[in-house]
Scaffold this motif. Structure first.
Motif, PDB file in Angstrom:
ATOM      1  N   GLY A 173      26.407 -17.442 -12.451  1.00 42.15           N
ATOM      2  CA  GLY A 173      25.108 -18.269 -13.194  1.00 42.15           C
ATOM      3  C   GLY A 173      23.943 -17.536 -13.010  1.00 42.15           C
ATOM      4  O   GLY A 173      22.909 -18.095 -13.541  1.00 42.15           O
ATOM      5  N   ASP A 174      23.967 -16.518 -12.155  1.00 43.52           N
ATOM      6  CA  ASP A 174      22.488 -16.003 -11.938  1.00 43.52           C
ATOM      7  C   ASP A 174      22.119 -15.314 -12.965  1.00 43.52           C
ATOM      8  O   ASP A 174      22.678 -14.688 -13.987  1.00 43.52           O
ATOM      9  CB  ASP A 174      22.492 -14.750 -10.700  1.00 43.52           C
ATOM     10  CG  ASP A 174      22.504 -15.412  -9.379  1.00 43.52           C
ATOM     11  OD1 ASP A 174      22.174 -16.340  -9.439  1.00 43.52           O
ATOM     12  OD2 ASP A 174      22.747 -14.743  -8.468  1.00 43.52           O
ATOM     13  N   VAL A 175      20.725 -15.344 -13.251  1.00 42.09           N
ATOM     14  CA  VAL A 175      20.225 -14.509 -14.284  1.00 42.09           C
ATOM     15  C   VAL A 175      19.843 -12.925 -13.500  1.00 42.09           C
ATOM     16  O   VAL A 175      18.970 -12.897 -12.656  1.00 42.09           O
ATOM     17  CB  VAL A 175      18.647 -14.983 -14.679  1.00 42.09           C
ATOM     18  CG1 VAL A 175      18.261 -14.185 -15.691  1.00 42.09           C
ATOM     19  CG2 VAL A 175      18.770 -16.494 -15.230  1.00 42.09           C
ATOM     20  N   VAL A 176      20.180 -12.089 -14.299  1.00 38.41           N
ATOM     21  CA  VAL A 176      20.338 -10.772 -13.903  1.00 38.41           C
ATOM     22  C   VAL A 176      19.416  -9.678 -14.589  1.00 38.41           C
ATOM     23  O   VAL A 176      19.585  -9.597 -15.900  1.00 38.41           O
ATOM     24  CB  VAL A 176      21.473 -10.197 -13.280  1.00 38.41           C
ATOM     25  CG1 VAL A 176      21.216  -8.798 -12.979  1.00 38.41           C
ATOM     26  CG2 VAL A 176      22.127 -11.048 -12.479  1.00 38.41           C
ATOM     27  N   VAL A 177      18.329  -8.945 -14.300  1.00 37.13           N
ATOM     28  CA  VAL A 177      17.824  -8.034 -15.202  1.00 37.13           C
ATOM     29  C   VAL A 177      18.293  -6.559 -14.651  1.00 37.13           C
ATOM     30  O   VAL A 177      18.153  -6.261 -13.484  1.00 37.13           O
ATOM     31  CB  VAL A 177      16.312  -8.264 -14.921  1.00 37.13           C
ATOM     32  CG1 VAL A 177      15.616  -6.832 -15.631  1.00 37.13           C
ATOM     33  CG2 VAL A 177      15.492  -9.491 -15.676  1.00 37.13           C
ATOM     34  N   VAL A 178      18.388  -5.802 -15.673  1.00 32.65           N
ATOM     35  CA  VAL A 178      19.068  -4.473 -15.324  1.00 32.65           C
ATOM     36  C   VAL A 178      17.843  -3.609 -15.770  1.00 32.65           C
ATOM     37  O   VAL A 178      17.846  -3.640 -17.405  1.00 32.65           O
ATOM     38  CB  VAL A 178      20.524  -4.188 -16.061  1.00 32.65           C
ATOM     39  CG1 VAL A 178      20.849  -2.660 -15.687  1.00 32.65           C
ATOM     40  CG2 VAL A 178      21.606  -4.912 -15.450  1.00 32.65           C
ATOM     41  N   HIS A 179      17.274  -2.889 -15.371  1.00 29.52           N
ATOM     42  CA  HIS A 179      16.142  -2.062 -15.923  1.00 29.52           C
ATOM     43  C   HIS A 179      16.571  -0.716 -15.922  1.00 29.52           C
ATOM     44  O   HIS A 179      16.857   0.247 -14.957  1.00 29.52           O
ATOM     45  CB  HIS A 179      14.920  -2.082 -14.685  1.00 29.52           C
ATOM     46  CG  HIS A 179      13.703  -1.553 -15.225  1.00 29.52           C
ATOM     47  ND1 HIS A 179      13.401  -0.298 -14.916  1.00 29.52           N
ATOM     48  CD2 HIS A 179      12.718  -1.955 -16.027  1.00 29.52           C
ATOM     49  CE1 HIS A 179      12.354   0.078 -15.339  1.00 29.52           C
ATOM     50  NE2 HIS A 179      11.613  -0.923 -15.925  1.00 29.52           N
ATOM     51  N   GLY A 180      16.919  -0.360 -16.916  1.00 27.56           N
ATOM     52  CA  GLY A 180      17.491   1.272 -17.435  1.00 27.56           C
ATOM     53  C   GLY A 180      18.948   0.995 -17.909  1.00 27.56           C
ATOM     54  O   GLY A 180      19.851   0.586 -16.985  1.00 27.56           O
ATOM     55  N   ALA A 181      19.041   0.964 -19.055  1.00 27.91           N
ATOM     56  CA  ALA A 181      20.446   0.786 -19.916  1.00 27.91           C
ATOM     57  C   ALA A 181      21.166   2.001 -19.968  1.00 27.91           C
ATOM     58  O   ALA A 181      21.661   2.234 -21.122  1.00 27.91           O
ATOM     59  CB  ALA A 181      20.336  -0.049 -20.906  1.00 27.91           C
ATOM     60  N   GLY A 182      20.891   3.109 -19.269  1.00 26.01           N
ATOM     61  CA  GLY A 182      21.618   4.243 -19.447  1.00 26.01           C
ATOM     62  C   GLY A 182      23.108   4.421 -18.758  1.00 26.01           C
ATOM     63  O   GLY A 182      23.655   3.071 -18.942  1.00 26.01           O
ATOM     64  N   ALA A 183      23.388   5.549 -18.383  1.00 28.28           N
ATOM     65  CA  ALA A 183      24.812   5.769 -18.051  1.00 28.28           C
ATOM     66  C   ALA A 183      25.317   4.791 -16.990  1.00 28.28           C
ATOM     67  O   ALA A 183      26.076   3.773 -16.998  1.00 28.28           O
ATOM     68  CB  ALA A 183      25.309   7.010 -17.521  1.00 28.28           C
ATOM     69  N   ILE A 184      24.539   4.534 -15.596  1.00 32.10           N
ATOM     70  CA  ILE A 184      25.040   4.005 -14.723  1.00 32.10           C
ATOM     71  C   ILE A 184      24.631   2.411 -15.089  1.00 32.10           C
ATOM     72  O   ILE A 184      25.411   1.357 -14.737  1.00 32.10           O
ATOM     73  CB  ILE A 184      24.190   4.222 -13.281  1.00 32.10           C
ATOM     74  CG1 ILE A 184      24.857   3.367 -12.152  1.00 32.10           C
ATOM     75  CG2 ILE A 184      22.567   4.246 -13.582  1.00 32.10           C
ATOM     76  CD1 ILE A 184      26.365   3.293 -11.915  1.00 32.10           C
ATOM     77  N   GLY A 185      23.386   2.422 -15.817  1.00 36.30           N
ATOM     78  CA  GLY A 185      22.926   0.935 -16.109  1.00 36.30           C
ATOM     79  C   GLY A 185      23.997   0.356 -16.953  1.00 36.30           C
ATOM     80  O   GLY A 185      24.415  -0.910 -16.819  1.00 36.30           O
ATOM     81  N   SER A 186      24.604   0.928 -17.974  1.00 34.07           N
ATOM     82  CA  SER A 186      25.781   0.322 -18.840  1.00 34.07           C
ATOM     83  C   SER A 186      26.856  -0.045 -17.970  1.00 34.07           C
ATOM     84  O   SER A 186      27.478  -1.027 -18.123  1.00 34.07           O
ATOM     85  CB  SER A 186      26.245   1.477 -19.461  1.00 34.07           C
ATOM     86  OG  SER A 186      25.034   1.795 -20.722  1.00 34.07           O
ATOM     87  N   PHE A 187      27.330   1.042 -17.036  1.00 32.11           N
ATOM     88  CA  PHE A 187      28.460   0.304 -15.965  1.00 32.11           C
ATOM     89  C   PHE A 187      28.276  -0.808 -15.411  1.00 32.11           C
ATOM     90  O   PHE A 187      29.186  -1.668 -15.082  1.00 32.11           O
ATOM     91  CB  PHE A 187      28.985   1.654 -15.142  1.00 32.11           C
ATOM     92  CG  PHE A 187      29.433   2.655 -15.867  1.00 32.11           C
ATOM     93  CD1 PHE A 187      30.729   2.494 -16.764  1.00 32.11           C
ATOM     94  CD2 PHE A 187      28.966   4.039 -16.135  1.00 32.11           C
ATOM     95  CE1 PHE A 187      31.562   3.550 -17.260  1.00 32.11           C
ATOM     96  CE2 PHE A 187      29.735   4.858 -16.797  1.00 32.11           C
ATOM     97  CZ  PHE A 187      30.801   4.704 -17.386  1.00 32.11           C
ATOM     98  N   ILE A 188      26.854  -1.069 -14.830  1.00 37.86           N
ATOM     99  CA  ILE A 188      26.583  -2.149 -14.094  1.00 37.86           C
ATOM    100  C   ILE A 188      26.536  -3.528 -15.033  1.00 37.86           C
ATOM    101  O   ILE A 188      26.997  -4.462 -14.662  1.00 37.86           O
ATOM    102  CB  ILE A 188      25.255  -1.970 -13.473  1.00 37.86           C
ATOM    103  CG1 ILE A 188      25.397  -0.897 -12.201  1.00 37.86           C
ATOM    104  CG2 ILE A 188      24.535  -3.289 -13.107  1.00 37.86           C
ATOM    105  CD1 ILE A 188      23.901  -0.596 -11.840  1.00 37.86           C
ATOM    106  N   ILE A 189      26.014  -3.387 -16.121  1.00 33.80           N
ATOM    107  CA  ILE A 189      26.000  -4.486 -17.110  1.00 33.80           C
ATOM    108  C   ILE A 189      27.699  -4.799 -17.175  1.00 33.80           C
ATOM    109  O   ILE A 189      27.927  -5.986 -17.463  1.00 33.80           O
ATOM    110  CB  ILE A 189      25.618  -4.060 -18.476  1.00 33.80           C
ATOM    111  CG1 ILE A 189      23.770  -3.949 -18.184  1.00 33.80           C
ATOM    112  CG2 ILE A 189      25.755  -5.137 -19.545  1.00 33.80           C
ATOM    113  CD1 ILE A 189      23.209  -3.402 -19.594  1.00 33.80           C
ATOM    114  N   ALA A 190      28.582  -3.896 -17.565  1.00 37.14           N
ATOM    115  CA  ALA A 190      30.139  -4.351 -17.766  1.00 37.14           C
ATOM    116  C   ALA A 190      30.404  -5.072 -16.519  1.00 37.14           C
ATOM    117  O   ALA A 190      31.132  -6.083 -16.517  1.00 37.14           O
ATOM    118  CB  ALA A 190      30.766  -3.004 -17.939  1.00 37.14           C
ATOM    119  N   GLY A 191      30.024  -4.556 -15.398  1.00 34.09           N
ATOM    120  CA  GLY A 191      30.579  -5.193 -14.149  1.00 34.09           C
ATOM    121  C   GLY A 191      29.705  -6.356 -13.955  1.00 34.09           C
ATOM    122  O   GLY A 191      30.437  -7.445 -13.307  1.00 34.09           O
ATOM    123  N   LEU A 192      28.525  -6.798 -14.196  1.00 32.40           N
ATOM    124  CA  LEU A 192      28.203  -8.034 -13.976  1.00 32.40           C
ATOM    125  C   LEU A 192      28.519  -8.874 -15.018  1.00 32.40           C
ATOM    126  O   LEU A 192      28.889 -10.234 -14.475  1.00 32.40           O
ATOM    127  CB  LEU A 192      26.581  -7.897 -14.716  1.00 32.40           C
ATOM    128  CG  LEU A 192      25.634  -7.212 -13.550  1.00 32.40           C
ATOM    129  CD1 LEU A 192      24.154  -6.826 -14.160  1.00 32.40           C
ATOM    130  CD2 LEU A 192      25.434  -8.095 -12.114  1.00 32.40           C
TER     131      LEU A 192
END
Length: 356
Positions: A173-192
């Motif tokens: 339920g948390d709102v999360v901001v990912v600053h930088g949607a490059g390589a590692i940011g993309s994997f973090i988004i998939a994980g989130l």
């Protein structure tokens, strides 16, 4: 056998190298089928040595001299040494690449990525951008039969992303901001997305990256070159701001950029590696009791299996992989576009292409 060998900045060559040693106790010999390239490899090629022991012997691995790159690799088991009980010839496996002692205080606490003598194949010693390699079974985990080679090759960087998600302490339920949607940011988004984040806001200046972020699960995307992310986050949260912000771009002022997007009592996670001194407003962090966390690499025993489970459930390769190149063309077709900034996605290497 052929391998990509880094000699110095701007000097990476495809060379014939000796076959790896037969596996000893607890070791496995792999025929490498895919190897991934990341920003670290590009940095070593463009401006190294940074992490590679080209000038000074690595204190843990003992290696000095030209190094075979490649810390993201998968393969098929060719032979096993004494005491190997988890794998058999023919098994497909993904490598975590890191080596830990298992005995120091950090290892006993489960923080194997912080091991006193930690080192990494492909950075601290010869890695997976070659045709065969011998590694400890401890750093290997099995690949599900239905997972493609290209998708499985994303396991190690995805494990890094999942470790970052763990460190962020994100809650459903948390709102999360990912600053930088490059390589590692993309994997973090998939994980989130897999972790059940309530809403994901991706911030970048590249529309193609933001389009990929939406496909991976971002609910809101912000082109920071056109719009102030603060305005968007305030509107999205009713001025409450984000519960968690993740700085994945590595820009020097990244912390100050994301702290203004973080709610009182929220969490900032630093992932990107700045190349200079970081600036931030300490008083603001203190008065709003914002936690600042960091993350490094991954914990192989937990994050790599979790990454492989996610890849077994979701094919990320079509979203993230730009191109698969043969080993002989790595410098021209992969490292060069990465260094010059023309790469649009992930490059994988077919290390067996053309092999006899």
């Amino acid at each position: 056998m052929r391998a990509l060998v880094l000699h110095a900045a701007g000097d990476a060559r495809i060379e014939e190298r000796p076959e790896p040693a037969e596996p000893g106790a607890g070791e496995v010999r792999l025929a490498v089928t895919r190897a991934g390239l990341c920003g670290t490899d590009a940095s070593e090629y463009a401006a190294g040595p940074v992490m590679t022991p080209l000038k000074n012997r690595h204190p843990a691995s003992g290696v000095l001299g030209p190094v075979v790159l490649g810390h993201e690799f998968i393969g098929v088991v060719e032979s096993v040494g004494d005491g190997v009980d988890r794998f058999a010839v023919g098994d497909r496996v993904a490598a975590g690449a890191g080596v830990w002692c298992g005995q120091c205080d950090w290892c006993r606490r489960g923080q194997t990525n912080l091991c006193r003598s930690y080192w990494t194949y492909g950075l601290s010693a010869d890695g997976g951008l070659t045709q065969r390699v011998t590694v400890p079974q401890a750093m290997l985990h099995p690949i599900a039969p239905h997972v493609s080679e290209d998708n499985a090759a994303l396991a190690q960087p995805l494990a890094v992303g999942l470790h970052a998600v763990d460190r962020s302490r994100v809650r459903p339920g948390d709102v999360v901001v990912v600053h930088g949607a490059g390589a590692i940011g993309s994997f973090i988004i998939a994980g989130l997305k897999a972790a059940g984040a309530g809403s994901i806001v991706a911030v970048d200046v590249d529309e193609a990256r933001l389009a990929t972020a939406r496909k991976l699960g971002a609910d809101v995307t912000v082109n920071a070159g056109e719009v102030d992310p603060l305005d968007v986050v305030q509107e999205h949260t009713g001025s409450a701001l984000a519960d968690v912000t993740i700085e994945a771009s590595g820009v020097v002022d990244g912390l100050s950029r994301v702290q203004r997007l973080t709610r009182r009592g929220g969490t900032v996670l630093l992932v990107g590696l700045p190349k200079g001194e970081v600036s931030f407003r300490a008083l603001d962090l203190i008065l709003r009791e914002i936690d600042v966390m960091t993350t490094l690499a991954h914990v192989c025993d937990t994050n790599l299996p979790a990454a492989l489970d996610l890849l077994a459930a979701r094919d990320l390769a079509p979203l993230l992989v730009e191109r698969v190149v043969p080993l002989d063309r790595v410098v021209e077709d992969a490292l060069t576009p990465m260094v010059t900034g023309t790469a649009r996605g992930k490059f994988l290497v077919d290390t067996q292409a053309g092999a006899s």
